[in-house]
Design a protein around this motif. Structure first.
Motif, PDB file in Angstrom:
ATOM      1  N   ASP A 153     -74.350  44.402 -64.084  1.00 50.57           N
ATOM      2  CA  ASP A 153     -72.967  44.032 -64.402  1.00 50.57           C
ATOM      3  C   ASP A 153     -72.773  42.567 -64.043  1.00 50.57           C
ATOM      4  O   ASP A 153     -72.518  42.227 -62.883  1.00 50.57           O
ATOM      5  CB  ASP A 153     -71.995  44.917 -63.614  1.00 50.57           C
ATOM      6  N   PRO A 154     -72.896  41.651 -65.002  1.00 52.20           N
ATOM      7  CA  PRO A 154     -72.844  40.228 -64.662  1.00 52.20           C
ATOM      8  C   PRO A 154     -71.447  39.722 -64.336  1.00 52.20           C
ATOM      9  O   PRO A 154     -71.287  38.631 -63.811  1.00 52.20           O
ATOM     10  CB  PRO A 154     -73.394  39.553 -65.931  1.00 52.20           C
ATOM     11  N   GLY A 155     -70.415  40.495 -64.669  1.00 46.24           N
ATOM     12  CA  GLY A 155     -69.056  40.025 -64.434  1.00 46.24           C
ATOM     13  C   GLY A 155     -68.550  40.248 -63.025  1.00 46.24           C
ATOM     14  O   GLY A 155     -67.453  39.794 -62.678  1.00 46.24           O
ATOM     15  N   VAL A 156     -69.309  40.920 -62.191  1.00 50.33           N
ATOM     16  CA  VAL A 156     -68.870  41.219 -60.823  1.00 50.33           C
ATOM     17  C   VAL A 156     -69.180  40.028 -59.928  1.00 50.33           C
ATOM     18  O   VAL A 156     -70.257  39.436 -60.011  1.00 50.33           O
ATOM     19  CB  VAL A 156     -69.569  42.491 -60.305  1.00 50.33           C
ATOM     20  N   ARG A 157     -68.230  39.689 -59.062  1.00 54.27           N
ATOM     21  CA  ARG A 157     -68.418  38.642 -58.066  1.00 54.27           C
ATOM     22  C   ARG A 157     -68.159  39.242 -56.687  1.00 54.27           C
ATOM     23  O   ARG A 157     -67.111  39.832 -56.448  1.00 54.27           O
ATOM     24  CB  ARG A 157     -67.488  37.461 -58.315  1.00 54.27           C
ATOM     25  N   ARG A 193     -67.676  37.765 -53.873  1.00 51.77           N
ATOM     26  CA  ARG A 193     -66.588  37.102 -53.137  1.00 51.77           C
ATOM     27  C   ARG A 193     -65.233  37.684 -53.519  1.00 51.77           C
ATOM     28  O   ARG A 193     -64.374  37.890 -52.657  1.00 51.77           O
ATOM     29  CB  ARG A 193     -66.619  35.590 -53.412  1.00 51.77           C
ATOM     30  N   ASP A 194     -65.012  37.958 -54.797  1.00 49.75           N
ATOM     31  CA  ASP A 194     -63.748  38.557 -55.216  1.00 49.75           C
ATOM     32  C   ASP A 194     -63.611  39.978 -54.692  1.00 49.75           C
ATOM     33  O   ASP A 194     -62.507  40.426 -54.362  1.00 49.75           O
ATOM     34  CB  ASP A 194     -63.645  38.547 -56.741  1.00 49.75           C
ATOM     35  N   ALA A 195     -64.733  40.707 -54.641  1.00 48.56           N
ATOM     36  CA  ALA A 195     -64.674  42.081 -54.149  1.00 48.56           C
ATOM     37  C   ALA A 195     -64.370  42.135 -52.655  1.00 48.56           C
ATOM     38  O   ALA A 195     -63.670  43.030 -52.182  1.00 48.56           O
ATOM     39  CB  ALA A 195     -65.990  42.809 -54.430  1.00 48.56           C
ATOM     40  N   VAL A 196     -64.883  41.151 -51.900  1.00 47.57           N
ATOM     41  CA  VAL A 196     -64.630  41.142 -50.452  1.00 47.57           C
ATOM     42  C   VAL A 196     -63.175  40.853 -50.163  1.00 47.57           C
ATOM     43  O   VAL A 196     -62.530  41.532 -49.358  1.00 47.57           O
ATOM     44  CB  VAL A 196     -65.560  40.104 -49.768  1.00 47.57           C
ATOM     45  N   GLY A 197     -62.594  39.849 -50.815  1.00 44.39           N
ATOM     46  CA  GLY A 197     -61.178  39.523 -50.640  1.00 44.39           C
ATOM     47  C   GLY A 197     -60.877  39.093 -49.212  1.00 44.39           C
ATOM     48  O   GLY A 197     -61.748  38.633 -48.460  1.00 44.39           O
ATOM     49  N   GLY A 198     -59.619  39.268 -48.808  1.00 49.23           N
ATOM     50  CA  GLY A 198     -59.212  38.909 -47.451  1.00 49.23           C
ATOM     51  C   GLY A 198     -58.695  37.496 -47.356  1.00 49.23           C
ATOM     52  O   GLY A 198     -59.017  36.624 -48.170  1.00 49.23           O
ATOM     53  N   VAL A 199     -57.847  37.263 -46.336  1.00 48.74           N
ATOM     54  CA  VAL A 199     -57.268  35.944 -46.101  1.00 48.74           C
ATOM     55  C   VAL A 199     -58.125  35.138 -45.143  1.00 48.74           C
ATOM     56  O   VAL A 199     -58.345  33.941 -45.324  1.00 48.74           O
ATOM     57  CB  VAL A 199     -55.832  36.089 -45.556  1.00 48.74           C
ATOM     58  N   LEU A 240     -71.809  35.012 -46.840  1.00 50.08           N
ATOM     59  CA  LEU A 240     -72.798  35.909 -47.440  1.00 50.08           C
ATOM     60  C   LEU A 240     -72.446  36.225 -48.885  1.00 50.08           C
ATOM     61  O   LEU A 240     -73.319  36.223 -49.769  1.00 50.08           O
ATOM     62  CB  LEU A 240     -72.877  37.199 -46.623  1.00 50.08           C
ATOM     63  N   ALA A 241     -71.158  36.479 -49.147  1.00 49.00           N
ATOM     64  CA  ALA A 241     -70.732  36.799 -50.515  1.00 49.00           C
ATOM     65  C   ALA A 241     -70.986  35.630 -51.462  1.00 49.00           C
ATOM     66  O   ALA A 241     -71.478  35.816 -52.580  1.00 49.00           O
ATOM     67  CB  ALA A 241     -69.251  37.186 -50.518  1.00 49.00           C
ATOM     68  N   ARG A 242     -70.653  34.415 -51.021  1.00 48.90           N
ATOM     69  CA  ARG A 242     -70.889  33.243 -51.866  1.00 48.90           C
ATOM     70  C   ARG A 242     -72.382  33.030 -52.124  1.00 48.90           C
ATOM     71  O   ARG A 242     -72.791  32.651 -53.232  1.00 48.90           O
ATOM     72  CB  ARG A 242     -70.270  32.004 -51.224  1.00 48.90           C
ATOM     73  N   ALA A 243     -73.195  33.290 -51.089  1.00 46.35           N
ATOM     74  CA  ALA A 243     -74.644  33.135 -51.274  1.00 46.35           C
ATOM     75  C   ALA A 243     -75.177  34.165 -52.270  1.00 46.35           C
ATOM     76  O   ALA A 243     -76.020  33.840 -53.129  1.00 46.35           O
ATOM     77  CB  ALA A 243     -75.355  33.271 -49.926  1.00 46.35           C
ATOM     78  N   VAL A 244     -74.697  35.404 -52.180  1.00 50.07           N
ATOM     79  CA  VAL A 244     -75.145  36.434 -53.120  1.00 50.07           C
ATOM     80  C   VAL A 244     -74.686  36.101 -54.532  1.00 50.07           C
ATOM     81  O   VAL A 244     -75.442  36.277 -55.505  1.00 50.07           O
ATOM     82  CB  VAL A 244     -74.613  37.816 -52.682  1.00 50.07           C
ATOM     83  N   ASP A 245     -73.445  35.609 -54.672  1.00 46.54           N
ATOM     84  CA  ASP A 245     -72.951  35.221 -56.004  1.00 46.54           C
ATOM     85  C   ASP A 245     -73.788  34.084 -56.584  1.00 46.54           C
ATOM     86  O   ASP A 245     -74.126  34.097 -57.784  1.00 46.54           O
ATOM     87  CB  ASP A 245     -71.486  34.800 -55.911  1.00 46.54           C
ATOM     88  N   ALA A 246     -74.106  33.103 -55.751  1.00 51.64           N
ATOM     89  CA  ALA A 246     -74.924  31.993 -56.239  1.00 51.64           C
ATOM     90  C   ALA A 246     -76.314  32.476 -56.642  1.00 51.64           C
ATOM     91  O   ALA A 246     -76.856  32.056 -57.678  1.00 51.64           O
ATOM     92  CB  ALA A 246     -75.032  30.913 -55.161  1.00 51.64           C
ATOM     93  N   MET A 247     -76.888  33.369 -55.845  1.00 52.31           N
ATOM     94  CA  MET A 247     -78.203  33.906 -56.186  1.00 52.31           C
ATOM     95  C   MET A 247     -78.142  34.716 -57.480  1.00 52.31           C
ATOM     96  O   MET A 247     -79.029  34.616 -58.334  1.00 52.31           O
ATOM     97  CB  MET A 247     -78.718  34.778 -55.041  1.00 52.31           C
ATOM     98  N   ALA A 248     -77.069  35.532 -57.631  1.00 48.81           N
ATOM     99  CA  ALA A 248     -76.928  36.332 -58.852  1.00 48.81           C
ATOM    100  C   ALA A 248     -76.757  35.443 -60.076  1.00 48.81           C
ATOM    101  O   ALA A 248     -77.330  35.717 -61.145  1.00 48.81           O
ATOM    102  CB  ALA A 248     -75.741  37.287 -58.715  1.00 48.81           C
ATOM    103  N   ASP A 249     -75.971  34.358 -59.938  1.00 48.24           N
ATOM    104  CA  ASP A 249     -75.786  33.447 -61.070  1.00 48.24           C
ATOM    105  C   ASP A 249     -77.100  32.771 -61.453  1.00 48.24           C
ATOM    106  O   ASP A 249     -77.432  32.660 -62.645  1.00 48.24           O
ATOM    107  CB  ASP A 249     -74.737  32.389 -60.715  1.00 48.24           C
ATOM    108  N   ALA A 250     -77.830  32.307 -60.434  1.00 50.35           N
ATOM    109  CA  ALA A 250     -79.109  31.651 -60.724  1.00 50.35           C
ATOM    110  C   ALA A 250     -80.095  32.625 -61.363  1.00 50.35           C
ATOM    111  O   ALA A 250     -80.805  32.282 -62.322  1.00 50.35           O
ATOM    112  CB  ALA A 250     -79.693  31.072 -59.437  1.00 50.35           C
ATOM    113  N   LEU A 251     -80.132  33.862 -60.839  1.00 45.04           N
ATOM    114  CA  LEU A 251     -81.036  34.857 -61.405  1.00 45.04           C
ATOM    115  C   LEU A 251     -80.622  35.223 -62.829  1.00 45.04           C
ATOM    116  O   LEU A 251     -81.477  35.381 -63.711  1.00 45.04           O
ATOM    117  CB  LEU A 251     -81.043  36.107 -60.522  1.00 45.04           C
ATOM    118  N   GLN A 252     -79.313  35.341 -63.065  1.00 40.70           N
ATOM    119  CA  GLN A 252     -78.840  35.664 -64.405  1.00 40.70           C
ATOM    120  C   GLN A 252     -79.189  34.555 -65.395  1.00 40.70           C
ATOM    121  O   GLN A 252     -79.608  34.831 -66.531  1.00 40.70           O
ATOM    122  CB  GLN A 252     -77.324  35.890 -64.366  1.00 40.70           C
TER     123      GLN A 252
END
Length: 437
Positions: free
Chosen positions: A176-180, A182-188, A196-208
């Motif tokens: 599912d390439p549309g999932v991020r 960082r957005d799923a974690v949320g919080g203020v 960690l979320a940003r690193a996983v998103d960056a890795m997923a984008d690079a891999l995609q």
């Protein structure tokens, strides 16, 4: 030997850590407060006892009789205090008691050489120390309970964020390439979970991006090869009859099949394929297709059912599974239809362990012989087509009646196609089924 592992949630780890630190801190402070309070009360009792015995000694030297509790030359006077008084000095002494409160002694020397002493139990002060200990115990328990509650709150917040991140990462891993994350974690509040979320998103984008690049290159190469391969087949038809011509035609045809399969894999990987749904009787459909594709296979319809699916893609899945059973397995090949489930079994050596563990992999077959046994895309295409249908394709081996042999070989391989109860929509997603009111 299998290593024992204990799995606990981070919430309870943080709770236990905070409770343990709070308990150790409370115990240490309680011991310090208890010791300081007891020493202070004993020093105060010593001073009071010494003042009283000095007042009594002045009355005794004036000829008055000592009051009750004060004694002259008391034989029970502790030896250290007696020696101190005989040397002409006044002093106090605390005598510990194993059964009751400690006794506070005070002694002064008189002018006639006698020793006047007075002793009382440390009862009131001991009661105060006991009340203080009870208050410290209650306070320590309150600190532990409060720390545990705080740990549950803090650990629960972190645990929820990590679970959301793990769920989002699993959706990314499932394509599912549309999932991020960082957005799923949320919080203020921003913390290490967001890093960690940003690193996983960056890795997923690079891999995609890399997968998309590889997919485009593969599709472009296969598309460019289609024209020369077609020309090669046409040229092979013009060759004079003979064994060399047959070999050229066979290899050219194999190359054409490979190119078409690679193009199909590229289309399936792009997630742009959509199912064209029709209502079909699954048992009748499978029986007709199996008779056409592999007449020697036996078909058994345990329970027929009308399913909404794409007949062309379903036939492609059946053809690839039957071809795999014919190429790598041994007869007889059995096909069972039970409701929405289709099972295809052969009686060969079974699927490789790598396939059972990791699933189908392109350009990898179950045979070490690469001379004309296939290119390993059949099961990959079958799995991709099943994904388009919203179905699930699983693989397992069947043990012989006596179990697997010493080399771990099976007595057959089983591929199971599980068609969904609700077919995918035109967009490739599944309809939302509202629960009954």
């Amino acid at each position: 030997m299998r290593r024992f592992t204990l799995r606990t949630g981070i919430r309870w780890k943080i709770t236990i850590a905070i409770a343990a630190v709070g308990a150790l801190t409370a115990v240490a402070l309680s011991l310090v407060v208890h010791s300081a309070a007891r020493v202070s009360m004993l020093e105060s009792a010593r001073d009071v006892q010494l003042d009283r015995v000095q007042f009594i000694s002045r009355n005794a030297e004036a000829g008055r009789k000592p009051p009750m509790g004060a004694k002259l030359n008391d034989p029970d006077l502790p030896a250290p205090l007696r020696e101190k008084a005989r040397s002409g000095r006044r002093g106090t002494y605390v005598q510990e008691s194993a059964k009751g409160a400690p006794e506070v002694w005070a002694a002064v020397p008189l002018e006639n050489g006698q020793v006047l002493s007075l002793h009382t139990q440390f009862r009131e002060s001991a009661n105060m120390v006991r009340d203080l200990d009870q208050a410290l115990v209650v306070g320590s328990l309150a600190v532990v309970v409060g720390g545990s509650a705080l740990g549950v709150l803090i650990g629960g917040q972190i645990s929820r964020r990590l679970r959301k991140a793990a769920t989002a990462a699993q959706r990314v891993a499932h394509g599912d390439p549309g999932v991020r994350v960082r957005d799923a974690v949320g919080g203020v509040v921003r913390d290490e979970t967001d890093d960690l979320a940003r690193a996983v998103d960056a890795m997923a984008d690079a891999l995609q991006q890399r997968l998309e690049a590889e997919r485009r290159v593969t599709a472009d190469i296969a598309h460019e090869l289609r024209t020369p391969v077609t020309g090669l087949l046409t040229a092979a038809e013009l060759l004079p009859p003979g064994r060399p011509t047959e070999l050229v035609r066979d290899r050219a045809q194999a190359m054409r099949v490979l190119v078409e399969d690679v193009l199909e894999v590229a289309r399936l990987d792009s997630a742009s394929e959509r199912a064209e749904l029709q209502d079909v009787a699954l048992g009748e459909f499978v029986s007709r297709r199996v008779r056409a594709l592999m007449p020697e296979a036996s078909v058994r319809v345990v329970a027929d059912e009308i399913v909404s699916t794409d007949p062309r893609r379903l036939e492609r899945i059946l053809g690839n599974l039957l071809a795999n059973a014919a190429r790598y397995g041994r007869p007889p090949v059995q096909v069972d239809v039970e409701g929405r489930v289709v099972r295809i079994r052969d009686h060969g050596p079974g699927f490789p362990e790598a396939l059972l563990r990791e699933g189908p992999s392109r350009f990898r077959t179950g045979s070490t012989d690469r001379a004309g046994v296939g290119h390993g895309l059949g099961l990959t295409i079958a799995e991709g087509q099943a994904r388009v249908l919203g179905a699930r394709l699983t693989f397992r081996n069947v043990a012989a009646p006596g179990g697997f042999d010493r080399e771990g070989r099976a007595a057959g391989a089983v591929a199971v196609l599980w068609l969904p109860e609700h077919a995918p929509t035109a967009t490739g997603s599944f309809p939302v089924i509202k629960p009954p009111q």
